[in-house]
Design a protein around this motif. Structure first.
Motif, PDB file in Angstrom:
ATOM      1  N   GLU A  19       0.649  -1.226   0.114  1.00  0.00           N
ATOM      2  CA  GLU A  19      -0.334   0.418  -0.242  1.00  0.00           C
ATOM      3  C   GLU A  19       0.513   1.078  -0.032  1.00  0.00           C
ATOM      4  O   GLU A  19       1.815   1.081   0.752  1.00  0.00           O
ATOM      5  CB  GLU A  19      -0.784   0.038   1.085  1.00  0.00           C
ATOM      6  N   ASN A  20       0.482   2.266  -0.309  1.00  0.00           N
ATOM      7  CA  ASN A  20       1.129   3.385  -0.218  1.00  0.00           C
ATOM      8  C   ASN A  20       2.850   4.090  -1.273  1.00  0.00           C
ATOM      9  O   ASN A  20       3.286   4.378  -0.472  1.00  0.00           O
ATOM     10  CB  ASN A  20       0.854   3.805   1.057  1.00  0.00           C
ATOM     11  N   VAL A  21       2.555   2.880  -2.505  1.00  0.00           N
ATOM     12  CA  VAL A  21       3.935   2.843  -3.281  1.00  0.00           C
ATOM     13  C   VAL A  21       3.528   4.799  -3.667  1.00  0.00           C
ATOM     14  O   VAL A  21       3.668   4.930  -4.115  1.00  0.00           O
ATOM     15  CB  VAL A  21       3.714   2.306  -3.977  1.00  0.00           C
ATOM     16  N   ALA A  22       4.962   4.761  -3.134  1.00  0.00           N
ATOM     17  CA  ALA A  22       4.850   6.449  -3.681  1.00  0.00           C
ATOM     18  C   ALA A  22       5.837   6.683  -5.377  1.00  0.00           C
ATOM     19  O   ALA A  22       5.989   7.091  -5.907  1.00  0.00           O
ATOM     20  CB  ALA A  22       6.016   6.946  -2.368  1.00  0.00           C
ATOM     21  N   ILE A  24       7.866   3.445  -8.076  1.00  0.00           N
ATOM     22  CA  ILE A  24       8.311   2.286  -8.634  1.00  0.00           C
ATOM     23  C   ILE A  24       9.907   2.478  -9.753  1.00  0.00           C
ATOM     24  O   ILE A  24       9.878   3.039 -10.277  1.00  0.00           O
ATOM     25  CB  ILE A  24       7.157   1.562 -10.152  1.00  0.00           C
ATOM     26  N   THR A  25      10.952   1.802  -9.312  1.00  0.00           N
ATOM     27  CA  THR A  25      11.629   2.062 -10.126  1.00  0.00           C
ATOM     28  C   THR A  25      12.465   1.030 -10.768  1.00  0.00           C
ATOM     29  O   THR A  25      12.450  -0.919 -10.550  1.00  0.00           O
ATOM     30  CB  THR A  25      13.106   1.945  -9.200  1.00  0.00           C
ATOM     31  N   PRO A  26      12.581   0.370 -12.082  1.00  0.00           N
ATOM     32  CA  PRO A  26      13.291  -0.413 -12.903  1.00  0.00           C
ATOM     33  C   PRO A  26      14.569  -1.410 -12.118  1.00  0.00           C
ATOM     34  O   PRO A  26      15.012  -0.434 -12.451  1.00  0.00           O
ATOM     35  CB  PRO A  26      13.129  -0.163 -14.862  1.00  0.00           C
ATOM     36  N   ILE A  27      14.909  -2.804 -12.254  1.00  0.00           N
ATOM     37  CA  ILE A  27      15.950  -2.612 -11.560  1.00  0.00           C
ATOM     38  C   ILE A  27      16.997  -3.886 -12.387  1.00  0.00           C
ATOM     39  O   ILE A  27      17.917  -3.020 -12.902  1.00  0.00           O
ATOM     40  CB  ILE A  27      16.355  -3.536 -10.369  1.00  0.00           C
ATOM     41  N   PHE A  32      11.008  -4.637 -10.705  1.00  0.00           N
ATOM     42  CA  PHE A  32      10.847  -3.994 -10.065  1.00  0.00           C
ATOM     43  C   PHE A  32      10.868  -3.104  -8.058  1.00  0.00           C
ATOM     44  O   PHE A  32      11.239  -4.561  -7.942  1.00  0.00           O
ATOM     45  CB  PHE A  32       9.499  -3.014  -9.608  1.00  0.00           C
ATOM     46  N   LEU A  33      11.623  -2.284  -8.152  1.00  0.00           N
ATOM     47  CA  LEU A  33      11.739  -2.032  -6.751  1.00  0.00           C
ATOM     48  C   LEU A  33      11.036  -1.164  -6.330  1.00  0.00           C
ATOM     49  O   LEU A  33      10.515  -0.221  -7.114  1.00  0.00           O
ATOM     50  CB  LEU A  33      13.138  -1.531  -6.056  1.00  0.00           C
ATOM     51  N   LEU A  34       9.689  -1.443  -5.596  1.00  0.00           N
ATOM     52  CA  LEU A  34       8.805  -0.947  -4.503  1.00  0.00           C
ATOM     53  C   LEU A  34       9.211  -0.077  -3.361  1.00  0.00           C
ATOM     54  O   LEU A  34       9.486  -0.335  -2.904  1.00  0.00           O
ATOM     55  CB  LEU A  34       7.114  -1.268  -4.518  1.00  0.00           C
ATOM     56  N   LYS A  35       8.941   1.620  -4.054  1.00  0.00           N
ATOM     57  CA  LYS A  35       9.523   2.149  -2.937  1.00  0.00           C
ATOM     58  C   LYS A  35       7.928   2.889  -1.770  1.00  0.00           C
ATOM     59  O   LYS A  35       7.198   3.631  -3.012  1.00  0.00           O
ATOM     60  CB  LYS A  35      10.055   3.579  -2.730  1.00  0.00           C
ATOM     61  N   GLY A  36       7.909   2.625  -0.883  1.00  0.00           N
ATOM     62  CA  GLY A  36       6.931   3.088  -0.253  1.00  0.00           C
ATOM     63  C   GLY A  36       6.582   4.417   0.311  1.00  0.00           C
ATOM     64  O   GLY A  36       7.498   4.883   0.456  1.00  0.00           O
ATOM     65  N   LEU A  37       5.899   5.117   0.976  1.00  0.00           N
ATOM     66  CA  LEU A  37       5.456   6.675   1.484  1.00  0.00           C
ATOM     67  C   LEU A  37       6.586   6.556   3.347  1.00  0.00           C
ATOM     68  O   LEU A  37       6.970   7.970   2.754  1.00  0.00           O
ATOM     69  CB  LEU A  37       4.162   6.816   1.658  1.00  0.00           C
ATOM     70  N   GLU A  43      10.876  -5.773  -3.286  1.00  0.00           N
ATOM     71  CA  GLU A  43      11.847  -6.532  -5.146  1.00  0.00           C
ATOM     72  C   GLU A  43      10.391  -7.010  -5.418  1.00  0.00           C
ATOM     73  O   GLU A  43      10.202  -8.119  -4.866  1.00  0.00           O
ATOM     74  CB  GLU A  43      13.025  -6.552  -4.672  1.00  0.00           C
ATOM     75  N   VAL A  44      10.143  -6.834  -6.686  1.00  0.00           N
ATOM     76  CA  VAL A  44       8.883  -7.914  -7.361  1.00  0.00           C
ATOM     77  C   VAL A  44       9.519  -8.417  -8.732  1.00  0.00           C
ATOM     78  O   VAL A  44       9.808  -7.019  -9.477  1.00  0.00           O
ATOM     79  CB  VAL A  44       7.834  -6.633  -7.508  1.00  0.00           C
TER      80      VAL A  44
END
Length: 63
Positions: A19-22, A24-27, A32-37, A43-44
């Motif tokens: 939740e509250n993903v601020a 998304i960076t392709p690695i 992808f690296l998901l970074k939250g608030l 990492e997905v």
């Protein structure tokens, strides 16, 4: 706020993974690296299935 929720779609079922993903960076390819608030990250390995900014919903399909 402009954060979105990220879901993994498996067999037509959407599972909320973050939740509250601020950001998304392709690695890497299909990673992808998901970074939250609040600073959390995940990492997905997936491909993007759908992004709906109006409903703050991002759907990924695992590979």
């Amino acid at each position: 706020m402009c954060e979105s929720n990220v879901y993994l779609s498996k067999d037509s079922v959407e599972e909320l993974i973050m939740e509250n993903v601020a950001a998304i960076t392709p690695i890497d390819e299909n990673t992808f690296l998901l970074k939250g608030l609040l600073g959390e990250s995940m990492e997905v390995k997936a491909i993007i299935k759908d992004i709906n900014l109006m409903s703050h919903k991002i759907i990924l399909k695992p590979i």
